[in-house]
Design an enzyme around this catalytic site. Structure first.
Site, short mmCIF file in Angstrom:
data_model
loop_
_atom_site.label_atom_id
_atom_site.label_comp_id
_atom_site.label_asym_id
_atom_site.label_seq_id
_atom_site.Cartn_x
_atom_site.Cartn_y
_atom_site.Cartn_z
N GLY A 131 78.40 70.77 -3.14
CA GLY A 131 77.77 71.50 -2.09
C GLY A 131 78.68 71.65 -0.82
O GLY A 131 79.77 71.18 -0.72
N GLN A 155 96.75 77.79 1.09
CA GLN A 155 96.86 78.60 -0.30
C GLN A 155 96.83 77.52 -1.22
O GLN A 155 95.93 76.36 -1.20
CB GLN A 155 98.07 79.38 -0.17
CG GLN A 155 98.10 80.50 0.60
CD GLN A 155 98.43 80.26 1.99
OE1 GLN A 155 99.37 79.72 2.54
NE2 GLN A 155 97.79 80.94 3.06
N ASP A 164 91.75 78.64 -1.76
CA ASP A 164 90.30 78.74 -1.69
C ASP A 164 89.84 77.76 -2.63
O ASP A 164 88.32 78.08 -3.11
CB ASP A 164 89.66 80.19 -2.07
CG ASP A 164 90.63 81.02 -1.10
OD1 ASP A 164 90.59 81.19 -0.15
OD2 ASP A 164 90.93 82.24 -1.92
N ALA A 173 95.47 82.38 5.83
CA ALA A 173 94.76 81.21 5.31
C ALA A 173 93.24 81.33 5.98
O ALA A 173 93.17 81.64 7.03
CB ALA A 173 95.16 80.10 5.28
N GLY A 174 92.30 80.63 5.18
CA GLY A 174 90.91 80.85 5.83
C GLY A 174 90.25 79.37 5.25
O GLY A 174 90.14 79.35 4.18
N HIS A 175 89.95 78.59 6.11
CA HIS A 175 89.37 77.25 5.65
C HIS A 175 88.05 77.17 6.39
O HIS A 175 87.56 77.53 7.61
CB HIS A 175 90.13 75.90 6.31
CG HIS A 175 91.15 75.91 5.54
ND1 HIS A 175 92.33 75.08 6.07
CD2 HIS A 175 91.68 76.58 4.39
CE1 HIS A 175 93.42 75.13 5.17
NE2 HIS A 175 93.06 75.98 4.47
N ARG A 225 87.47 90.27 1.36
CA ARG A 225 87.71 90.77 0.11
C ARG A 225 86.81 90.04 -0.89
O ARG A 225 86.83 88.64 -0.87
CB ARG A 225 89.17 90.84 -0.42
CG ARG A 225 89.89 91.52 0.61
CD ARG A 225 91.38 91.63 -0.07
NE ARG A 225 92.25 90.61 0.19
CZ ARG A 225 93.34 90.29 -0.02
NH1 ARG A 225 94.14 91.37 -0.70
NH2 ARG A 225 93.97 89.53 0.19
N LYS A 269 89.68 73.46 0.30
CA LYS A 269 90.33 72.19 0.81
C LYS A 269 89.92 71.82 2.29
O LYS A 269 90.08 70.54 2.83
CB LYS A 269 91.72 72.61 1.17
CG LYS A 269 92.69 72.85 -0.26
CD LYS A 269 94.05 73.50 0.03
CE LYS A 269 93.92 74.83 0.64
NZ LYS A 269 93.56 75.73 -0.33
N GLY A 270 89.41 72.82 2.77
CA GLY A 270 88.91 72.75 4.32
C GLY A 270 87.57 71.72 4.34
O GLY A 270 87.56 70.54 5.04
P1 IMP Z 1 100.37 86.87 2.10
O1 IMP Z 1 100.56 85.46 2.42
O2 IMP Z 1 99.40 87.55 3.04
O3 IMP Z 1 101.71 87.63 2.13
O4 IMP Z 1 99.84 87.31 0.87
C1 IMP Z 1 100.31 87.03 -0.42
C2 IMP Z 1 99.09 86.64 -1.52
O5 IMP Z 1 98.70 85.40 -1.27
C3 IMP Z 1 98.06 87.69 -1.48
O6 IMP Z 1 97.64 87.86 -2.92
C4 IMP Z 1 96.89 86.89 -1.07
O7 IMP Z 1 95.54 87.30 -1.26
C5 IMP Z 1 97.21 85.56 -1.08
N1 IMP Z 1 96.71 84.71 -0.17
C6 IMP Z 1 97.35 84.25 1.09
N2 IMP Z 1 96.65 83.46 1.76
C7 IMP Z 1 95.70 82.87 0.92
C8 IMP Z 1 94.61 81.94 1.17
O8 IMP Z 1 94.37 81.42 2.12
N3 IMP Z 1 93.62 81.88 0.04
C9 IMP Z 1 93.70 82.79 -1.23
N4 IMP Z 1 94.71 83.58 -1.34
C10 IMP Z 1 95.83 83.78 -0.14
#
Ligand code: IMP
Length: 409
Positions: free
Chosen positions: A393, A198, A12, A38-40, A281, A15-16
């Site tokens: 920004g 990540q 987070d 992931a979320g970008h 979250r 990167k996106g």
């Molecule tokens: P999983 O990859 O869903 O198994 O999650 C394992 C850990 O990595 C957890 O603490 C997630 O919150 C964290 N996590 C997975 N993907 C991301 C992301 O894109 N950003 C931030 N944390 C992530």
């Protein structure tokens, strides 16, 4: 030229936005790891796009994007996302490819991910998207790759439900499959971006194990899982925020406490929009951890840093950053492997003066207030890595480039 963009914290980092910005000059963008966990977020002209699987460059009509070998692909999530893009006028057909060595996430993995998590005495805080299970299946050699979707001999090992799922999606997946290494070897003279998911501290090997994701989020992943091999990676950019965040569980030495720092925490969370793109979250927040950042630079041979969210500090009188830890009375100056040490670590903090003005419209590095430049210089000296891009920004325009990433180190 091949440039990798990785997260240098716990994900987070922005990167996106940075990949979207740099993609102007790239022809191909390869995302090399992770899945729909992931979320970008990309903001373009006031319009916001949240991407989970498709590389950020897809928003440009002339770029080709590839979901790389290290990714684990949930077909339902992928085609939902592609459907969303098409509805919003992004024509992706013919431009989105998937490495034929990437693995498929089966629906059963999601349920298993959740039940494994529920059984843990100390849960990881997984996103529940089946990612860890997909990587376990891959390692135990029971996974399904795109290349194998029509190989009935291999599919015989699957349960009936899984086979039915594959049968449902394979005709849509197959046309997107590409031999990534072969494809990229035919595009040697292009500018290619390798986009990580990540961050370095969530990488299975270099991260805060077991509180990590299961993929290779670091620069090593860009080379092997991006299909090019280590010696063809020309540059590694590490993206980090002016502060730190983490979602899910696990050690976080600089995390703000619930008492005297709770208002500061909420301020950073709201100003920096620190809520998960995938799960919604609220992210845990804390000051910048320079010990962790220096480790991320070393473990990933980061050539150049990209500082984001600097504007979130615009109104603060002062702020701090961690330069060492006190662990059970002893001074520790490197990032420990032990979760227990990290949990016991108390940050040794250095105070910085705030600049008390908006950075939003600053476009040249020299126009940044002295206090902001002092912060940047301190980070550069501490990590022995130059900060070549500063983001002030969300919009693509809110970016200060000191040195083009498309120059060799
Ligand atoms: P999983 O990859 O869903 O198994 O999650 C394992 C850990 O990595 C957890 O603490 C997630 O919150 C964290 N996590 C997975 N993907 C991301 C992301 O894109 N950003 C931030 N944390 C992530």
């Amino acid at each position: 030229m091949n440039v990798a963009v990785i997260g240098a914290q716990w994900g987070d980092e922005g990167k996106g936005k940075i990949v979207d910005y740099l993609a102007t000059d790239a022809q191909i963008i390869v995302r090399f790891s992770g899945g729909a966990n992931a979320g970008h977020t990309i903001v373009r002209g006031g319009e916001q796009f949240a991407l989970h699987l498709v590389p950020s460059g897809v928003l440009y009509p002339d770029k080709r994007v590839v979901l790389g070998t290290g990714m684990v692909i949930d077909p339902e999530a992928l085609f939902d996302e592609l459907g969303m893009l098409a509805e919003r006028g992004i024509d992706w057909e013919g431009r989105v490819m998937i490495s034929d060595r990437a693995h498929v996430v089966l629906p059963r993995y999601r349920a298993l991910d959740k039940s494994l998590e529920a059984a843990r005495k100390r849960p990881i805080g997984t996103t529940g998207r089946g990612i860890g299970v997909a990587y376990s299946m891959k390692s135990s050699r029971d996974g399904v790759r795109l290349a194998d979707l029509f190989d009935d001999r291999l599919l015989e090992n699957l349960e009936d439900d899984d086979r039915a799922f594959i049968a449902k999606w394979r005709d849509r997946l197959a046309p997107l499959a590409v031999d990534l290494t072969h494809y990229l070897s035919g595009h040697r003279n292009t500018y290619c971006l390798f986009e990580g998911a990540q961050g370095a501290l969530l990488d299975l090997d270099t991260g805060t194990y077991p509180y990590v994701s299961s993929g290779m989020s670091g620069a090593g992943g860009a080379a092997t899982q991006g299909g090019i091999g280590p010696r063809r990676l020309d540059k590694v950019l590490g993206v980090f925020k002016a502060y730190s965040t983490r979602v899910g569980n696990g050690p976080f030495p600089t995390e703000f406490d619930d008492g005297s720092q709770s208002a500061l925490c909420q301020f950073i969370r709201d100003t920096g929009r620190e809520y998960g793109v995938t799960t919604g979250r609220p992210r845990r927040c804390g000051y910048l951890d320079l010990v962790a950042l220096r480790y991320a630079c070393l473990a990933n041979s980061i050539d150049s840093l990209v500082l984001t969210h600097l504007d979130v500090y615009d109104t603060l009188d002062s702020f701090e950053a961690c330069v060492a830890y006190k662990v059970r009375g002893g001074l520790v100056e490197h990032f420990p492997a032990s979760v227990r040490d990290l949990e016991d670590a108390e940050p040794v903090l250095r105070t910085f003066r705030g600049w008390k003005r908006s950075l939003k419209d600053v476009r040249e590095y020299d126009e940044l207030p002295r206090e902001a430049r002092d912060y940047v210089s301190f980070i550069e000296e501490f990590t022995e890595t130059s900060i070549d891009i500063v983001s002030v920004g969300y919009d693509r325009r809110d970016t200060i480039v000191r040195r083009s990433p498309w120059t060799r180190s």
